[in-house]
Enzyme design. Structure first.
Site, PDB file in Angstrom:
ATOM      1  N   ASP A   1       0.776  -1.070   0.084  1.00 23.07           N
ATOM      2  CA  ASP A   1       0.032  -0.067  -0.009  1.00 23.07           C
ATOM      3  C   ASP A   1       0.798   1.331  -0.119  1.00 23.07           C
ATOM      4  O   ASP A   1       1.758   1.318   0.787  1.00 23.07           O
ATOM      5  CB  ASP A   1      -0.962  -0.111   1.408  1.00 23.07           C
ATOM      6  CG  ASP A   1      -1.902   0.866   1.160  1.00 23.07           C
ATOM      7  OD1 ASP A   1      -2.419   1.473   0.005  1.00 23.07           O
ATOM      8  OD2 ASP A   1      -2.632   1.396   2.259  1.00 23.07           O
TER       9      ASP A   1
ATOM     10  N   HIS B   1      -9.769   5.083  -1.378  1.00 19.14           N
ATOM     11  CA  HIS B   1      -9.086   5.267  -0.307  1.00 19.14           C
ATOM     12  C   HIS B   1      -9.677   6.178   0.872  1.00 19.14           C
ATOM     13  O   HIS B   1     -10.651   6.620   0.390  1.00 19.14           O
ATOM     14  CB  HIS B   1      -7.715   5.868  -0.604  1.00 19.14           C
ATOM     15  CG  HIS B   1      -6.775   4.898  -1.147  1.00 19.14           C
ATOM     16  ND1 HIS B   1      -5.418   4.839  -0.859  1.00 19.14           N
ATOM     17  CD2 HIS B   1      -6.867   3.868  -2.211  1.00 19.14           C
ATOM     18  CE1 HIS B   1      -4.824   3.827  -1.665  1.00 19.14           C
ATOM     19  NE2 HIS B   1      -5.823   3.317  -2.670  1.00 19.14           N
ATOM     20  N   GLY B   2      -9.218   6.026   2.010  1.00 19.92           N
ATOM     21  CA  GLY B   2      -9.827   6.952   3.232  1.00 19.92           C
ATOM     22  C   GLY B   2     -11.082   6.467   3.411  1.00 19.92           C
ATOM     23  O   GLY B   2     -12.011   7.279   3.576  1.00 19.92           O
TER      24      GLY B   2
END
Length: 290
Positions: free
Chosen positions: A82, A208-209
């Protein structure tokens, strides 16, 4: 069972309209907690490690743990690099057996990002390793890197189309309003932008997030083409808060077999919730499809 490329997982998710959860790992306990739930719910899973993770525990050790747990829980899993930023780092880890990598050149201008990603794609595809890249830039804190709001920018659909064509990347992380970490207020997700990206990009999209994003928002992104949902901060907070609570209630306690299990159980609750939101319950692939 075995450690596999994410492309098999994401292709199935894209075909069937669900998302594969990608959970960030840190040690044996976090790996075990995640896989206990995935086995219980028969969910495909991606275990993600940042460069900081591999500074804390060597890749060879994480790989051995993942391989052992994959066999113990009878689950094929993807071990994913990642937010890695160099071909050299990815090359070393892919040569050690990893079959999924994210090369993050989102901080570079478009053409430099393309050049970096293409070099990684060329290397990885020759070794059955899938590649994720990011276009646009999320704010927040990931690993030891902080991106302020002024430096963050959203993904342009036409740039995304060109980026995918030029790089041959397998999946694309898009910036549509989420951020790494927790939110001080409800995030504003640009669903229209995501729909426009989906119209011109036919590879799996990545969110993402996703920690702290309302469940209905995540489900909507999946409807619009997201096939991989990254979760990190919520897992760490659940684990840490549970351990803190245990010590507050057991000030003389010192046995890690007890307090680590409390943290693992709290993390497992988050994993169950995310699997449900992603729609990956009972979507575990058979080995013949991997």
């Amino acid at each position: 069972m075995s450690i596999i490329s994410t492309k098999y997982l994401l292709q199935d998710a894209q075909t069937k309209g669900y998302a594969v959860p990608a959970f960030n790992i840190h040690n044996a306990e976090t790996i075990q907690a995640i896989l206990e739930v995935c086995s219980e719910m028969q969910s495909p899973v991606i275990l993600a490690g940042t460069p900081g993770t591999f500074k804390h525990i060597a890749l060879e050790e994480i790989y051995a743990l993942c391989s052992a747990y994959s066999n113990s829980y009878d689950i094929p899993l993807a071990l994913h690099l990642d937010h890695h930023e160099s071909l050299e780092d990815i090359r070393r880890k892919v040569n050690a057996g990893v079959r999924s990598a994210m090369i993050d050149g989102s901080h570079f201008p478009f053409e430099e990002n393309v050049k970096l990603v293409k070099s990684v794609v060329d290397f990885c595809h020759a070794r059955d390793c899938s590649v994720e890249a990011e276009l646009g830039r999320l704010g927040g804190v990931e690993d030891d890197m902080s991106v302020d709001a002024e430096s963050a920018f959203l993904t342009d659909p036409q740039e995304a189309k060109r980026f995918v064509e030029l790089t041959g990347v397998d999946s694309l992380a898009v910036a549509i309003g989420t951020a790494h970490g927790l939110y001080t207020k409800c995030p504003k997700i640009d669903f229209q932008r995501l729909a426009e990206i989906r119209e011109v990009v036919d590879i799996p999209l990545v969110l993402h997030g996703a920690s702290d994003v309302p469940d209905e928002y995540v489900r909507r992104t999946i409807e619009l083409g997201v096939c991989k949902v990254n979760v990190a901060t919520e897992l760490k907070i659940a684990f840490a808060d549970a351990v803190k609570k245990w010590f507050a209630e057991n000030p003389d306690g010192n046995d890690p077999r007890y307090y680590m299990r409390v943290g693992m159980d709290a993390m497992k609750d988050v994993v169950r919730s995310k699997i449900t939101v992603c729609g990956s319950y009972k979507k575990l692939l058979q080995p013949s499809h991997c």
